[in-house]
Scaffold this active site. Structure first.
Site, PDB file in Angstrom:
ATOM      1  N   ARG A  52      38.148  39.020  42.682  1.00  0.00           N
ATOM      2  CA  ARG A  52      37.341  39.044  43.899  1.00  0.00           C
ATOM      3  C   ARG A  52      36.009  39.765  43.737  1.00  0.00           C
ATOM      4  O   ARG A  52      34.968  39.264  44.129  1.00  0.00           O
ATOM      5  CB  ARG A  52      38.087  39.781  45.028  1.00  0.00           C
ATOM      6  CG  ARG A  52      39.027  38.950  45.815  1.00  0.00           C
ATOM      7  CD  ARG A  52      40.175  39.820  46.280  1.00  0.00           C
ATOM      8  NE  ARG A  52      40.959  40.179  45.111  1.00  0.00           N
ATOM      9  CZ  ARG A  52      41.935  39.420  44.630  1.00  0.00           C
ATOM     10  NH1 ARG A  52      42.271  38.331  45.249  1.00  0.00           N
ATOM     11  NH2 ARG A  52      42.582  39.762  43.552  1.00  0.00           N
ATOM     12  N   THR A  53      36.080  40.968  43.202  1.00  0.00           N
ATOM     13  CA  THR A  53      34.860  41.788  43.204  1.00  0.00           C
ATOM     14  C   THR A  53      33.789  41.149  42.334  1.00  0.00           C
ATOM     15  O   THR A  53      32.645  40.987  42.742  1.00  0.00           O
ATOM     16  CB  THR A  53      35.186  43.219  42.732  1.00  0.00           C
ATOM     17  OG1 THR A  53      36.240  43.718  43.554  1.00  0.00           O
ATOM     18  CG2 THR A  53      33.985  44.129  42.867  1.00  0.00           C
ATOM     19  N   LYS A  82      33.124  48.957  19.455  1.00  0.00           N
ATOM     20  CA  LYS A  82      32.549  49.516  18.221  1.00  0.00           C
ATOM     21  C   LYS A  82      32.253  50.996  18.370  1.00  0.00           C
ATOM     22  O   LYS A  82      31.668  51.611  17.491  1.00  0.00           O
ATOM     23  CB  LYS A  82      31.262  48.768  17.868  1.00  0.00           C
ATOM     24  CG  LYS A  82      31.453  47.281  17.699  1.00  0.00           C
ATOM     25  CD  LYS A  82      30.115  46.610  17.399  1.00  0.00           C
ATOM     26  CE  LYS A  82      30.251  45.101  17.449  1.00  0.00           C
ATOM     27  NZ  LYS A  82      28.941  44.444  17.489  1.00  0.00           N
ATOM     28  N   ARG A 103      32.189  47.971  36.765  1.00  0.00           N
ATOM     29  CA  ARG A 103      33.580  48.407  37.011  1.00  0.00           C
ATOM     30  C   ARG A 103      34.080  49.059  35.728  1.00  0.00           C
ATOM     31  O   ARG A 103      33.945  48.496  34.643  1.00  0.00           O
ATOM     32  CB  ARG A 103      34.477  47.232  37.378  1.00  0.00           C
ATOM     33  CG  ARG A 103      35.949  47.646  37.397  1.00  0.00           C
ATOM     34  CD  ARG A 103      36.853  46.621  38.015  1.00  0.00           C
ATOM     35  NE  ARG A 103      36.687  46.590  39.462  1.00  0.00           N
ATOM     36  CZ  ARG A 103      37.492  45.907  40.274  1.00  0.00           C
ATOM     37  NH1 ARG A 103      38.489  45.204  39.780  1.00  0.00           N
ATOM     38  NH2 ARG A 103      37.294  45.921  41.571  1.00  0.00           N
ATOM     39  N   HIS A 131      35.725  52.898  45.336  1.00  0.00           N
ATOM     40  CA  HIS A 131      35.330  51.487  45.334  1.00  0.00           C
ATOM     41  C   HIS A 131      34.465  51.282  46.583  1.00  0.00           C
ATOM     42  O   HIS A 131      34.896  50.678  47.567  1.00  0.00           O
ATOM     43  CB  HIS A 131      36.592  50.621  45.370  1.00  0.00           C
ATOM     44  CG  HIS A 131      36.402  49.183  45.008  1.00  0.00           C
ATOM     45  ND1 HIS A 131      35.168  48.558  45.007  1.00  0.00           N
ATOM     46  CD2 HIS A 131      37.297  48.230  44.647  1.00  0.00           C
ATOM     47  CE1 HIS A 131      35.336  47.294  44.652  1.00  0.00           C
ATOM     48  NE2 HIS A 131      36.609  47.068  44.426  1.00  0.00           N
TER      49      HIS A 131
HETATM   50  C1  NCD Z   1      41.232  46.530  44.276  1.00  0.00           C
HETATM   51  C2  NCD Z   1      40.667  47.283  43.103  1.00  0.00           C
HETATM   52  O1  NCD Z   1      40.407  46.716  42.052  1.00  0.00           O
HETATM   53  O2  NCD Z   1      40.487  48.471  43.293  1.00  0.00           O
HETATM   54  N1  NCD Z   1      40.932  45.214  44.447  1.00  0.00           N
HETATM   55  C3  NCD Z   1      39.680  44.804  44.796  1.00  0.00           C
HETATM   56  O3  NCD Z   1      38.682  45.205  44.232  1.00  0.00           O
HETATM   57  N2  NCD Z   1      39.593  43.928  45.814  1.00  0.00           N
HETATM   58  C4  NCD Z   1      42.624  46.873  44.580  1.00  0.00           C
HETATM   59  C5  NCD Z   1      43.677  46.725  43.533  1.00  0.00           C
HETATM   60  O4  NCD Z   1      43.423  46.474  42.366  1.00  0.00           O
HETATM   61  O5  NCD Z   1      44.841  46.909  43.911  1.00  0.00           O
END
Ligand code: NCD
Length: 309
Positions: A52-53, A82, A103, A131
């Site tokens: 999703r993100t 590396k 991320r 997040h």
């Molecule tokens: C979450 C995350 O990656 O923190 N999902 C997201 O970004 N929509 C929640 C999760 O991984 O459970």
């Protein structure tokens, strides 16, 4: 606002103005005529899995006429293998793009990246830390579905310790008035002390509730989360925690008529599929709001006047 590292950095005014911009972005998305970010490039550096993100960020950038370069498994396929430090990677990538979406598996990674980057860094999750963009889309979801952000009772359910979306959501909603959090968590994964302290210092109330049914009766929002398997030290520790709180038809039956169920997704058994048919199940709508919310954020970070569109 240059970098987006923590939900703590958003004032109430920022949040409300981003919600307004998101509404404009919904229209641009629908009309497929976004050009605000033409000529701009977003780099997505993902060191942890995501559906999703990453895709909603990429979609948001493309919907605004921008372009995207992306590494979806940077932990294995970038020069990190590396031995390159995150700081060095950022110093290189900042020369290729206008904004970096990162991320990473380590708490504090986004802040480290921002400290060396000349282009905006947007955190898409830093380990069990935060997040912030998920919190913004969660806040937008509540505003959209319940038409208010004050006077809310939110049941936070599941892994409140490692669930970074919960931490950021608590920071963001604590800006509003008369907000009450009911924490429904296994004893091994409570809401971290500093997160709870932030909420109470901002006037929100934080209560522990061990009975999900009772929380369901009181809540305007049930925010269910996945137990974050990847953050546990051993499979046994994870097994001991998972499956304690499940939203099923029985819990639905105890919820208020106008309440909603949210979940950042992915789910791993903590909401039974039968619940999906109920209109109070808001989680798929919530995931769709991610695109216009991230359009608004990208436009804001790249300092484009959206009103000029
Ligand atoms: C979450 C995350 O990656 O923190 N999902 C997201 O970004 N929509 C929640 C999760 O991984 O459970």
């Amino acid at each position: 606002m240059k970098h987006v590292i923590s939900a703590k950095h958003f004032t109430k005014t920022d949040i409300l103005s981003l919600i307004e911009t998101t509404i404009q972005m919904e229209q641009i998305k629908q009309q497929r005529n976004g050009r605000n970010l033409t000529g701009r490039i977003m780099g997505a550096l993902f060191f942890e899995p995501s559906t999703r993100t990453r895709l909603s960020f990429e979609s948001a950038m493309l919907r605004l006429g921008g372009q995207v370069i992306s590494t979806e498994n940077a932990r294995e396929f970038s020069s990190a293998v590396k031995g390159e430090t995150l700081e060095d990677t950022i110093r290189v990538v900042e020369g290729y793009v206008d904004v970096i979406v990162l991320r990473h598996h380590e708490i504090g990674a986004a802040a480290r990246a921002a400290s060396v980057s000349s282009v905006p860094v947007i955190s898409a999750g830093d380990g069990a830390g935060e997040h912030p963009t998920q919190a913004l889309l969660d806040t937008f979801t509540i505003a959209r579905e319940l038409s208010r952000l004050d006077d809310l009772t939110i049941a936070l359910v599941g892994d409140l310790m490692y669930g970074r979306t919960v931490h950021s959501l608590v920071y963001m909603l604590s800006q509003f008035s008369r907000v009450r959090f009911l924490c429904v968590a296994p004893s091994a994964t409570p809401l971290p002390r500093d997160v709870a302290d932030f909420a109470t210092a901002h006037g929100a109330s934080v209560q522990i509730e061990s009975d999900l049914g009772r929380a369901a009766e009181a809540a305007d929002v049930i925010y269910q989360t996945r137990v974050q398997k990847e953050r546990f030290h051993s499979p046994e520790d994870y097994e001991a925690v998972k499956g304690q709180y499940i939203i099923d038809e029985h819990i639905l039956g105890r919820m208020r008529e106008r309440a909603i169920i949210m979940h950042p997704l992915p789910r791993a058994g903590e909401i039974t599929p039968l619940v999906d048919r109920d209109r109070r199940a808001a989680y798929f709508r919530q995931s769709h709001y991610g695109v216009p919310v991230r359009m608004a954020l990208l436009a804001r970070c790249l300092e484009i006047d959206t009103a000029a569109e």
